[in-house]
Scaffold this motif. Structure first.
Motif, short mmCIF file in Angstrom:
data_model
loop_
_atom_site.label_atom_id
_atom_site.label_comp_id
_atom_site.label_asym_id
_atom_site.label_seq_id
_atom_site.Cartn_x
_atom_site.Cartn_y
_atom_site.Cartn_z
N THR A 1 0.86 -1.42 0.06
CA THR A 1 0.14 0.00 -0.10
C THR A 1 0.86 1.12 -0.03
O THR A 1 0.33 2.49 -0.27
CB THR A 1 -0.88 -0.21 1.06
OG1 THR A 1 -0.24 -0.11 2.34
CG2 THR A 1 -1.93 -1.06 1.36
N GLU B 1 3.12 4.04 -1.21
CA GLU B 1 3.05 4.90 -2.57
C GLU B 1 4.50 4.80 -3.58
O GLU B 1 4.40 4.67 -4.56
CB GLU B 1 3.02 6.68 -2.40
CG GLU B 1 1.57 6.78 -1.89
CD GLU B 1 1.13 8.33 -1.81
OE1 GLU B 1 2.20 9.03 -2.18
OE2 GLU B 1 0.20 8.80 -1.46
N ASP B 2 5.41 4.61 -2.51
CA ASP B 2 6.71 4.32 -3.08
C ASP B 2 7.47 3.54 -2.50
O ASP B 2 8.42 3.51 -1.74
CB ASP B 2 7.56 5.68 -3.20
CG ASP B 2 8.86 5.50 -4.12
OD1 ASP B 2 8.88 4.69 -5.10
OD2 ASP B 2 9.78 6.42 -3.89
N GLN C 1 -5.59 1.21 -9.97
CA GLN C 1 -4.62 1.89 -9.87
C GLN C 1 -3.27 1.47 -9.42
O GLN C 1 -3.59 0.26 -8.81
CB GLN C 1 -4.80 3.34 -9.26
CG GLN C 1 -6.02 3.91 -9.89
CD GLN C 1 -5.76 4.26 -11.35
OE1 GLN C 1 -4.91 5.04 -11.79
NE2 GLN C 1 -6.79 3.96 -12.18
N GLY C 2 -2.20 2.08 -9.35
CA GLY C 2 -0.87 1.60 -8.70
C GLY C 2 -0.35 0.82 -9.79
O GLY C 2 -0.33 0.77 -11.09
N GLN D 1 0.32 -4.22 -7.20
CA GLN D 1 -0.87 -3.53 -6.41
C GLN D 1 -2.14 -3.61 -6.97
O GLN D 1 -2.94 -3.95 -6.38
CB GLN D 1 -0.37 -1.93 -6.30
CG GLN D 1 0.62 -1.61 -5.38
CD GLN D 1 1.09 -0.17 -5.53
OE1 GLN D 1 1.05 0.46 -6.36
NE2 GLN D 1 1.66 0.33 -4.35
#
Length: 675
Positions: free
Chosen positions: A171, A173-174, A244-245, A249
């Motif tokens: 989860t 973001e980076d 998304q992702g 993900q």
């Protein structure tokens, strides 16, 4: 005589009656490999074959056909054979699943099994097939548990810890790619250690699932999110549903749709089946395509089940995917149904390439020559093939059971009577056609009723403990519905078997009481009333009523009634009509002696009734002459009676050929009132 395996057989070393065109001609052109020899054959569908649906009733030879194809290609091409109507899909050691649960469905169980079987080593095929896309999808829907799940968490602590650690990295973001790979590896290892618990809904599947999921570990731990199988999932989920992702993900988000147990689960299953098909395509690189390597083969038995219909629909959708021409498997699926409603298998012989999608073919009825071949080990009576044909209903397995029973009896005793054949074979035949013993016994009882209107009354008479009308109606409806679901509604051969079993297991007194009860429910002026009167053995009463009708009814109507009435069932040997049967004077004859028309009816009724017994021998020529003369007498050179003249010419020939009441032909041309 060569052996033959029935519907439950796993091998086929004998004849497939009427199915050679598909087995030896069409299937090799679907697979690209001769059914016996090692040479390749041109593909019938170079751009991908349709799913071939093969429809037939119980005992028609569907499973035997798949057995023959399996034996021909096992060890030569990647092959998976499953029984969609059996516990564990027929795989030894795998129990039946609990149905759809949050982390599994019947489709995922099936996909695990197909990937395992298709991935087995095939020495002459080359490198084993692998399923990286499918294994990734199966892994996440099986083992990943989204947050806020409503399920009670009874998993071991190490699995929960590994999942929590991985969730943090997925989860993010980076995320740190190296740490995420390490976390994925730990999570996978813990899942593998606890796979029996994770797959607890299907005992025995964990070993097969573990073999399939081994492919997923390499994809998770070594692949980049934008490459290989992960990229396939990422691209597909983004295009179709806007996830998304990065690809990993998106894959883990995909689980939520699967767990919804609504239309989103079907969409998720569609993705999984697409993964199976694209994995198959990916196993065919440029060299395999250039060399026209044979295609994998899926054999799906009993695909009329719920999971079968779902999977075939998903396959149809996946096989029609746009883009470059992919390599698709050859798929043969058998379904329980009425094969005569579809083109027969023989239509795919030679160079025929049907274009229908899906392609639905029916298994043809077994022919009289095939039955003679089954009996050829012994010197059998001339009438025997006709009896076998009547009771087999065109089903190869039924004919085989009857023929084997006849051969055994002739070998032991030197001869056979028709009744002995049915005594030996009828219980086995009925158990095969109607496996549910409760429903089978209900249908035996209800076979005594000649029409729908008397079935409930018959049940109430035989089962006085069922007091309410609603309960009686439910019992009869359940039996009728079971017969319909077995695709045996309107099946004449089954009717004959049920009636024979009723007569064989019913005392003479019970037979009499049952027919009297049924007759009491009918209008005394109806054909059904006379049908039960004849079943009681009261021949003279039927003759008198029919003679009276002859004077007032149109010839076609009269002959149709005669057909129905003389198809009355026969009690077993030794039955005597009820004592004190009324001796009615014939109203058409009045007080005078019986005339030629009465004598004609009196000769027709008992003779046609006896010849309607499916166990009867072929009619003698003097009996056929009696039928012809009686009908000519009723014709009496009157133009208005032309239907009797037509019958006098047609009925003896049809009786000689084996036709029985109520199927004797009736002409309705040039009819008029009798005079």
């Amino acid at each position: 005589m060569r052996g033959w395996q029935g519907e439950t057989g796993s091998a086929m070393s004998g004849r497939l009656y009427g199915q050679q065109a598909l087995q030896e001609g069409f299937v090799p052109r679907l697979v690209g490999l001769h059914h016996k020899d090692g040479y390749q054959v041109p593909f019938a569908y170079p751009e991908g074959a349709p799913v071939v649906r093969i429809v037939g009733g119980r005992g028609s030879g569907k499973t035997a056909l798949l057995g023959a194809v399996h034996d021909a290609y096992n060890g030569r091409v990647p092959l998976a054979r499953v029984d969609l109507g059996a516990p564990g899909f027929g795989e030894p050691g795998v129990a039946d699943g609990d149905g759809d649960v949050p982390n599994a469905s019947r489709i995922t169980y099936l996909l695990y099994l197909l990937a395992y079987k298709l991935g087995l080593e095939v020495r002459r095929f080359g490198k084993q097939m692998t399923f990286p896309r499918l294994s990734l999808g199966l892994l996440v829907v099986t083992a990943w548990r989204p947050l806020n799940s409503d399920e009670t968490d009874v998993r071991p602590p190490d699995l929960r810890r590994a999942e929590a650690d991985l969730r943090t990295l997925i989860t993010a973001e980076d995320p740190d790619v190296r740490r995420r790979r390490e976390s994925l590896g730990r999570w996978f290892d813990v899942v593998t250690d606890n796979l029996p618990l994770v797959l607890s809904a299907v005992p025995g599947l964990d070993t097969i699932a573990g073999i399939v999921l081994d492919t997923a570990r390499a994809q998770l731990v070594r692949s980049e999110p934008d490459k290989g199988a992960l990229a396939w999932w990422g691209g597909r989920l983004h295009r179709s549903q806007g996830y998304q992702g990065d690809s990993l993900q998106r894959l883990f988000q995909f689980v939520r749709g699967f767990r919804r147990l609504d239309d989103r689960r079907r969409t998720a299953e569609e993705h999984l089946v697409a993964a199976l098909l694209d994995d198959i395509d990916a196993n065919y690189g440029a060299l395999r395509r250039l060399n026209k390597k044979p295609r994998p083969l899926l054999l799906l038995d009993n695909a009329h089940t719920g999971v079968g219909h779902t999977f075939l629909d998903l396959l149809d959708s996946g096989l029609g995917a746009p883009g470059r021409t992919p390599t698709r498997p050859a798929v043969l699926a058998t379904l329980l149904g009425k094969g005569n409603r579809h083109p027969p298998l023989t239509e795919v012989g030679g160079d025929a390439v049907p274009q229908a999608r899906p392609l639905v073919l029916g298994i043809p009825a077994i022919e009289r020559a095939h039955i003679a071949e089954m009996l050829s080990r012994v010197d059998y009576p001339d009438h025997l093939p006709r009896v076998v044909a009547r009771y087999s209903g065109g089903r190869a397995a039924s004919a085989r059971i009857l023929a084997d029973a006849a051969v055994r009896r002739v070998e032991e005793a030197g001869t056979i009577r028709s009744g002995e054949l049915l005594d030996d074979a009828a219980p086995t035949l009925l158990a095969k056609l109607l496996p549910d013993p409760v429903m089978r016994e209900r249908l035996v009882l209800l076979s005594a009723a000649a029409d729908v209107g008397t079935r409930r009354a018959l049940w109430a008479y035989a089962h006085p403990e069922d007091h309410s009308e609603e309960l009686v109606a439910a019992r009869v409806h359940e039996a009728d519905d079971y017969r319909i679901r077995s695709c045996l509604d309107g099946d004449r051969a089954l009717d004959l078997l049920l009636r024979h079993r009723l007569a064989a297991t019913t005392t003479h007194e019970r037979w009499r009481d049952t027919q009297l009860r049924l007759r009491s429910l009918c209008d005394p002026r109806s054909d059904t009333y006379l049908h039960h009167t004849l079943a009681l053995g009261r021949v003279e009463e039927v003759v008198s009523v029919l003679h009276h009708r002859f004077t007032v009814a149109p010839p076609g109507e009269w002959l149709t009634a005669l057909n129905l009435i003389c198809a009355a069932p026969h009690p077993r040997e030794g039955y005597e009509p009820p004592a004190g049967s009324p001796t009615l004077s014939c109203t058409a004859c009045g007080s005078g002696a019986p005339g030629p028309h009465h004598d004609a009816v009196a000769s027709l009724v008992p003779l046609l009734w006896r010849l309607s017994d499916p166990l009867t021998l072929a009619p003698r020529e003097d009996e056929l002459t009696t039928v012809r003369i009686a009908l000519e007498t009723l014709y009496g050179n009157k133009a208005a009676h032309a239907a009797y003249r037509e019958a006098s010419a047609a009925w003896p020939a049809r009786l000689r050929a084996g036709t029985q009441a109520p199927d004797l032909p009736v002409s309705v041309l040039q009819e008029g009132a009798a005079s």
